[in-house]
Design a protein around this motif. Structure first.
Motif, mmCIF file in Angstrom:
data_model
loop_
_atom_site.group_PDB
_atom_site.id
_atom_site.type_symbol
_atom_site.label_atom_id
_atom_site.label_comp_id
_atom_site.label_asym_id
_atom_site.label_seq_id
_atom_site.Cartn_x
_atom_site.Cartn_y
_atom_site.Cartn_z
ATOM 1 N N LYS A 12 69.171 -23.384 -41.873
ATOM 2 C CA LYS A 12 68.304 -23.083 -41.048
ATOM 3 C C LYS A 12 66.989 -23.776 -40.648
ATOM 4 N N ILE A 13 66.714 -24.729 -41.675
ATOM 5 C CA ILE A 13 65.618 -25.830 -41.561
ATOM 6 C C ILE A 13 66.038 -26.904 -41.518
ATOM 7 N N ALA A 14 67.201 -27.567 -41.637
ATOM 8 C CA ALA A 14 67.751 -28.704 -41.459
ATOM 9 C C ALA A 14 67.395 -29.764 -40.665
ATOM 10 N N SER A 15 66.970 -29.283 -39.385
ATOM 11 C CA SER A 15 66.501 -30.390 -38.408
ATOM 12 C C SER A 15 65.236 -30.531 -38.823
ATOM 13 N N TRP A 16 64.304 -29.567 -39.158
ATOM 14 C CA TRP A 16 62.922 -29.815 -39.425
ATOM 15 C C TRP A 16 62.786 -30.705 -40.451
ATOM 16 N N TRP A 17 63.485 -30.392 -41.750
ATOM 17 C CA TRP A 17 63.387 -30.815 -42.911
ATOM 18 C C TRP A 17 63.862 -32.499 -42.761
ATOM 19 N N HIS A 18 64.693 -32.845 -42.038
ATOM 20 C CA HIS A 18 65.171 -34.127 -41.815
ATOM 21 C C HIS A 18 63.935 -34.990 -41.016
ATOM 22 N N ASP A 19 63.492 -34.336 -39.891
ATOM 23 C CA ASP A 19 62.522 -34.844 -39.005
ATOM 24 C C ASP A 19 61.243 -35.109 -39.943
ATOM 25 N N TYR A 20 60.989 -34.229 -40.734
ATOM 26 C CA TYR A 20 59.584 -34.301 -41.563
ATOM 27 C C TYR A 20 59.838 -35.362 -42.594
ATOM 28 N N HIS A 21 60.951 -35.367 -43.516
ATOM 29 C CA HIS A 21 61.084 -36.118 -44.594
ATOM 30 C C HIS A 21 61.699 -37.576 -44.490
ATOM 31 N N LYS A 22 62.254 -37.817 -43.325
ATOM 32 C CA LYS A 22 62.880 -39.125 -43.061
ATOM 33 C C LYS A 22 61.638 -40.348 -43.005
ATOM 34 N N THR A 23 60.376 -39.993 -42.658
ATOM 35 C CA THR A 23 59.379 -41.080 -42.640
ATOM 36 C C THR A 23 58.518 -40.789 -43.768
ATOM 37 N N SER A 24 58.770 -39.812 -44.733
ATOM 38 C CA SER A 24 58.082 -39.284 -45.710
ATOM 39 C C SER A 24 57.909 -40.295 -46.802
ATOM 40 N N SER A 25 56.594 -40.612 -47.638
ATOM 41 C CA SER A 25 57.076 -41.435 -48.746
ATOM 42 C C SER A 25 57.040 -40.804 -50.001
ATOM 43 N N TYR A 26 57.164 -39.386 -50.093
ATOM 44 C CA TYR A 26 57.133 -38.507 -51.161
ATOM 45 C C TYR A 26 58.331 -38.882 -52.023
ATOM 46 N N GLY A 27 57.935 -39.192 -53.172
ATOM 47 C CA GLY A 27 59.113 -39.538 -54.220
ATOM 48 C C GLY A 27 59.387 -41.113 -54.105
ATOM 49 N N VAL A 28 59.059 -41.715 -53.049
ATOM 50 C CA VAL A 28 59.575 -43.026 -52.900
ATOM 51 C C VAL A 28 59.311 -44.017 -53.823
ATOM 52 N N LYS A 29 58.005 -44.282 -54.411
ATOM 53 C CA LYS A 29 57.602 -44.978 -55.522
ATOM 54 C C LYS A 29 58.226 -44.885 -56.718
ATOM 55 N N PRO A 30 58.458 -43.610 -57.222
ATOM 56 C CA PRO A 30 59.059 -43.449 -58.499
ATOM 57 C C PRO A 30 60.545 -43.679 -58.371
#
Length: 122
Positions: A12-30
């Motif tokens: 149900k939230i796949a498109s939103w999740w993808h759009d929100y997280h594709k440029t997110s830096s959350y978790g990238v450094k670790p």
């Protein structure tokens, strides 16, 4: 919640999740830090190293990091729509919808992210 129902909720939230997280830096450094531990091992290999992403979702930011690092990826997730997004955006990798089970019991929880990174890539 049963895994197939969890998958339906993420559908149900796949498109939103993808759009929100594709440029997110959350978790990238670790994540990049964990990859730095395996760089020496990768240089010893003749073939591309392999990675398994459990609960991959649409995975854009982490797949891109793995691609730049020369990895081939297999991603598994319980959401059919997340898997479709991952396949559409990263056709050179393998993705499949899967519910993990131990014996005849469905797992209730898988703990991974950065703790498993070293185990998978060594």
């Amino acid at each position: 919640m049963e895994p197939h129902l969890t998958g339906k909720q993420y559908d149900k939230i796949a498109s939103w999740w993808h759009d929100y997280h594709k440029t997110s830096s959350y978790g990238v450094k670790p994540f990049e830090h964990a990859l730095s531990f395996v760089s020496a091992k990768r240089e010893e290999r003749q073939t591309a190293p392999l990675a398994l992403d459990v609960g991959c979702g649409s995975s854009d930011r982490f797949i891109s990091i793995l691609e730049r690092s020369g990895f081939l990826l297999t991603g598994i997730d319980v959401s059919e729509k997340m898997i479709k997004l991952a396949k559409d955006n990263h056709p050179s990798h393998h993705f499949c919808m899967m519910i993990l089970a131990l014996g005849n019991q469905t797992t209730s929880m898988i703990i991974f992210m950065l703790g498993i990174a070293y185990f998978i890539f060594r």
